[in-house]
Design a protein around this motif. Structure first.
Motif, PDB file in Angstrom:
ATOM      1  N   LEU A   1      19.514   8.094  32.583  1.00 16.61           N
ATOM      2  CA  LEU A   1      19.609   9.501  32.160  1.00 16.61           C
ATOM      3  C   LEU A   1      18.837   9.761  30.876  1.00 16.61           C
ATOM      4  O   LEU A   1      18.923  10.848  30.306  1.00 16.61           O
TER       5      LEU A   1
ATOM      6  N   TYR B   1      15.206   9.475  44.263  1.00 14.05           N
ATOM      7  CA  TYR B   1      15.452   9.108  42.869  1.00 14.05           C
ATOM      8  C   TYR B   1      16.566   9.966  42.285  1.00 14.05           C
ATOM      9  O   TYR B   1      17.433   9.471  41.576  1.00 14.05           O
ATOM     10  N   ALA B   2      16.503  11.277  42.571  1.00 10.87           N
ATOM     11  CA  ALA B   2      17.500  12.178  42.015  1.00 10.87           C
ATOM     12  C   ALA B   2      18.886  11.778  42.501  1.00 10.87           C
ATOM     13  O   ALA B   2      19.857  11.799  41.727  1.00 10.87           O
TER      14      ALA B   2
ATOM     15  N   ASP C   1      19.932   8.773  43.334  1.00 10.58           N
ATOM     16  CA  ASP C   1      20.370   7.574  42.609  1.00 10.58           C
ATOM     17  C   ASP C   1      20.746   7.892  41.175  1.00 10.58           C
ATOM     18  O   ASP C   1      21.652   7.284  40.602  1.00 10.58           O
ATOM     19  N   THR C   2      20.014   8.835  40.574  1.00 12.11           N
ATOM     20  CA  THR C   2      20.316   9.210  39.200  1.00 12.11           C
ATOM     21  C   THR C   2      21.678   9.897  39.130  1.00 12.11           C
ATOM     22  O   THR C   2      22.467   9.643  38.209  1.00 12.11           O
ATOM     23  N   LEU C   3      21.957  10.746  40.123  1.00 11.63           N
ATOM     24  CA  LEU C   3      23.256  11.428  40.161  1.00 11.63           C
ATOM     25  C   LEU C   3      24.398  10.413  40.223  1.00 11.63           C
ATOM     26  O   LEU C   3      25.436  10.589  39.594  1.00 11.63           O
TER      27      LEU C   3
ATOM     28  N   ASN D   1      24.440   7.546  38.933  1.00 12.63           N
ATOM     29  CA  ASN D   1      24.657   7.025  37.590  1.00 12.63           C
ATOM     30  C   ASN D   1      25.352   8.042  36.691  1.00 12.63           C
ATOM     31  O   ASN D   1      26.177   7.697  35.851  1.00 12.63           O
TER      32      ASN D   1
ATOM     33  N   ILE E   1      23.314  18.681  41.288  1.00 12.99           N
ATOM     34  CA  ILE E   1      22.101  19.246  40.683  1.00 12.99           C
ATOM     35  C   ILE E   1      21.469  20.204  41.684  1.00 12.99           C
ATOM     36  O   ILE E   1      21.387  19.922  42.879  1.00 12.99           O
TER      37      ILE E   1
END
Lengths: 492, 364
Positions: free
Chosen positions: A157, A450-451, A453-455, A457, A468
């Protein structure tokens, strides 16, 4: 390893030229390192020690391998600290070291004078060592994997920061404690009992009550304004344990420390190249070193088609500015002139070039630099172009040489140091304590896998479902979510 | 000298190892490692090791610098853009890392719980190696052990009272000198020979050969980790057998009928001629679609196996590469009860994992 007497003498000489040129810099401390150490330092982003994390190891393995295969070598590293630390590769020739030193003084001057670095911590060397100590302590107490997984989540992040925040105080750091919540009631007008239904009609009272409640809802909206510094928001509001908060704080501090470097890549490298060309060709260079110098310098500023070399474009832009201000080729009169020939030979003998480039290196970042000084003539001279992917030939090809296209594209990739703009809009989404982010869409889609996987985290930190909202190139919105039941994606 | 970052680097390798383990079954069934194998290293694509960020999808445009008209091609790969990290690795959710074959074998062993191989004890010690692990009082100056010499000199001076705290002046005399010296160690020498046999009759399609190739890669990897010298021999057969090189082995196509005994006969001859002394560890692996010529030939095969091949070999594996579950030759072999004989059915790439486990699970 500190410098040999010979190298110290060389440093003294170069520093003399740098001062003469008008640079101002903190003391510069050079270290001579062998390739293994310089690869370590490079993997640590220029610092001698960082907190333990596998990503540094990955970078080190990559650097070592490409050094072993002769694909690249690191000539120099310099970090934004006071005193300014710079590293030289021991196996380089003396002429290379000379050039590198001149280059380093350019960087040192830039770090000290450029406004975007004004808020960075110049004692970062100590701070990084402290971070390492703190993380090691957490690892000892909570176990390597636990801490490592949490660092991974935070690092994922670390581009959700507000790069302008260092210079602007958007709100008080801690909000004053809220007064006790009271359910607001509509005040009735005084009236005799029998008149009351007429003076205070119940349907009016109910309507007023609804309004008041809506207002209060609005106040309760949290955060009151969209928040770009997501790391700060999480630090203040996510349900974290103390050690987790500490790790997040470390990641955030380092992200802010490195942000100005990403914001001034072209300007910084351009300035250092501008400085080294002047110091070397005007003062430091011996006739016998000319060929080696030219070889090394042209390697630094080499262009490849389809690639913007920040050294090259920065250097040329400074030179262009110097030339224009020397000739007085700026201002309304010049801008109004449409005669190409007259513009080319324009000369008011203003001689303001050197002063102007020093001013530019002080007050701009890459976005401003390009926005203000990239001209049509410059684009043509430098043979800039935009490229696009051609679906039918399945190859990238030159799409346009139009000034406006080039400038728009270049500015776009520099804005927010090339990362999407994302705000936390609601931390109580649907009144369920869920976190709702909005991507401020500007024409390029998010990388959806990617988004997601980021979410995941982000969910680790927030512990309630996270969402998002973004847009799609083909139109329509896309809502990505992650919660206890895994990821989901739908188009509202 | 150890570097600080070595810890991070070894942690990274550990993570990579874990990822390979997790995905081992996938690597085994899609065969993507085979083309990426060098002499000692294999390049392995690892999914999801980098840190995900909110970032732009692969932008299909950018700014560049250089010659060329509008429409000039810049090539199929995305040209790098130097101002951000975005262009560094296109579609970089996958990272390629290099792993030594030795390490890959270890991972394979751990994941499949394979027992270590005990090489045949015949002629186990062959030759000696010398390593510099010892000290002597005489030797050439180039091998002088400075630290030990210094320690001896210090000891002597302390015990004889010559040493002075004010002027610690340690001068070694001849008796103090220590030199590095060698010791000899017995070197166990283990040789192994793998005899790969494959049916190349018309019914063995390219797809089936690919299964053989993938299985053989893992057998090679595992056995190479256990033997100092590993030789692979390749025998193809339809109704007749002959020896070929690896390249031909996987690509040759013939149109005869199938007589498996021809291969076993040929194999027996090679062993008698070249490995008759029993010094080498012999492995046989035979792949076929299982459709043998007739039962008479089946019997001949059984005889050859029990009489000649199995007694000589550490292990004999038979892999039946056929999509159906018909027994065919697999059924014939079930008549032999010898623990050196292992059989597996490899119908599709997903069966390779289990086949390898069966083949190598004996620890022989």
């Amino acid at each position: 390893m500190t410098l040999s007497a010979e190298m110290l003498a060389l440093q003294k000489e170069i520093e003399e030229y740098a001062r003469e040129f008008g640079l101002s810099y903190p003391p510069v401390h050079f270290e001579m390192l062998d390739y293994r150490l310089i690869n370590q330092v490079a993997a640590y982003d220029g610092f001698p020690a960082r907190y333990p994390h596998w990503r540094f190891g990955m970078e080190y393995v990559r650097l070592s391998k490409s050094y072993a295969y002769g694909l690249h070598r690191i000539y120099e590293m310099v970090i934004n600290t006071e005193p300014c630390y710079a590293y030289l590769l021991a196996s380089n020739m003396p002429i290379d070291q000379k050039l590198v030193m001149a280059h380093v003084y350019g960087h040192a001057d830039f770090f000290k004078n450029n406004l975007w670095f004004a808020h960075t911590n110049r004692k970062m060397l100590d701070e990084m060592a402290n971070h390492a100590g703190r993380v090691r302590r957490h690892v000892e107490r909570h176990g390597q994997e636990v801490v490592e997984d949490f660092i991974d989540a935070c690092l994922s992040l670390d581009n959700l920061i507000d790069i302008q925040a260092a210079g602007i105080r958007r709100r008080p750091l801690l909000e004053p404690a809220d007064e006790e919540d009271k359910t607001p009631t509509v005040r009735k007008l005084r009236a005799k009992d029998y008149m009351d239904p007429f003076i205070n009609p119940p349907e009016f009272l109910a309507a007023q009550q609804r309004l008041l409640q809506a207002e209060q809802e609005q106040q309760k909206h949290f955060p009151a304004e969209p928040e770009r510094d997501a790391l700060l928001f999480l630090l203040e509001h996510a349900p974290l344990e103390n050690w987790q908060r500490d790790v997040l704080d470390i990641v955030r501090e380092e992200a802010y420390y490195f942000a100005p470097q990403a914001q001034t890549k072209i300007m910084n490298e351009g300035w250092a190249s501008y400085v080294h060309t002047h110091l070397m060709t005007e003062r430091a260079l011996l006739p016998s070193e000319l060929i080696d110098y030219a070889d090394h310098h042209s390697g630094t500023v080499a262009i490849q088609p389809g690639h913007i070399n920040p050294y090259k474009i920065g250097l040329e832009l400074y030179r262009n500015i110097e030339d224009r201000w020397n000739r007085g080729a700026f201002g309304p009169e010049y801008e109004a002139c449409e005669d190409v020939q007259a513009r080319r030979t324009w000369d008011t003998l203003a001689g303001l070039g050197r002063a102007k480039v020093f001013e530019v290196r002080r007050i701009y970042n890459d976005v401003g630099f390009i926005d203000e000084f990239l001209t049509e003539e410059f684009c043509r001279e430098q043979q800039l172009f935009t490229f696009e992917y051609n679906q039918t030939t399945e190859e990238y090809e030159i799409a346009s040489r139009e000034f406006q296209d080039i400038k728009r594209r270049l500015l776009f990739q520099l804005t927010n140091f090339g990362h999407p703009l994302i705000d936390i809009v609601d931390a109580n989404y649907e009144n369920r304590g869920e976190l709702f982010l909005v991507h401020r869409y500007e024409g390029i889609d998010l990388d959806v896998p990617y988004a997601q996987d980021t979410l995941k985290n982000l969910y680790t930190l927030w512990t309630r479902p996270v969402h998002i909202e973004t847009e799609l190139e083909e139109g329509g919105k896309l809502l990505l979510s992650h919660g206890p039941n895994g990821s989901s994606k739908h188009t509202p | 000298m150890a570097l600080l970052i070595d810890q991070d680097a070894s942690r990274f390798r550990q993570i990579v190892r874990g990822k390979i383990k997790q995905n081992l079954k996938k690597y085994m069934s899609n065969g993507e490692l085979i083309g990426k194998q060098g002499k000692d290293l294999v390049s392995i694509p690892i999914p999801q090791i980098d840190l995900p960020h909110f970032r732009f999808g692969d932008p299909r445009d950018g700014v560049g610098q250089g010659e060329g008209e509008v429409g000039t091609s810049l090539g199929p790969g995305r040209p790098g853009n130097g101002t951000g990290k975005a262009g560094d690795q296109p579609g970089a959710h996958i990272l390629e890392v290099e792993v030594s074959l030795q390490e890959l074998a270890e991972i394979l062993g751990e994941e499949l719980a394979l027992p270590r191989i005990q090489p045949k004890s015949k002629n186990n010690v062959e030759g000696e190696t010398s390593r510099y692990t010892s000290l002597r009082r005489v030797g050439p100056n180039s091998l002088r052990h400075f630290k030990r010499t210094y320690r001896e000199a210090l000891k002597r001076q302390l015990s004889s009272g010559v040493y002075s705290w004010e002027r610690p002046n340690i001068v070694p005399i001849r008796d103090d000198m220590r030199y590095r010296s060698w010791k000899t160690y017995p070197r166990p020498d283990s040789n192994a020979v793998i005899l790969y046999m494959m049916d190349v009759s018309g019914s063995m399609t390219q797809q089936r050969k690919e299964l053989v190739r993938m299985t053989a890669f893992w057998i090679d990897t595992w056995l190479r980790a256990h033997y100092k010298n590993l030789t692979s021999r390749y025998i193809v057969h339809d109704a007749n057998a002959h020896e070929v090189d690896a390249e031909t082995f996987y690509h040759v196509r013939e149109n005869g009928g199938t007589k498996i005994s021809s291969a076993y006969e040929f194999c027996k001859k090679i062993i008698e001629r070249e490995y008759g002394d029993g010094a080498a560890n012999l492995y046989g692996f035979h792949f076929s679609d299982g459709e043998n010529f007739n039962s008479e030939d089946d019997n001949r095969c059984l005889n050859l196996l029990t009489e000649a091949l199995l007694p000589q070999m550490n292990l004999f594996g038979y892999g039946q590469v056929a999509s159906g579950y018909g027994a065919y030759f697999l059924g014939t072999l079930s008549r032999i009860h010898d623990e050196k004989l292992v059989t597996a059915h490899i119908g599709d790439p997903d069966d390779i994992f289990d086949a390898i486990k069966t083949f190598l699970g004996k620890g022989a």
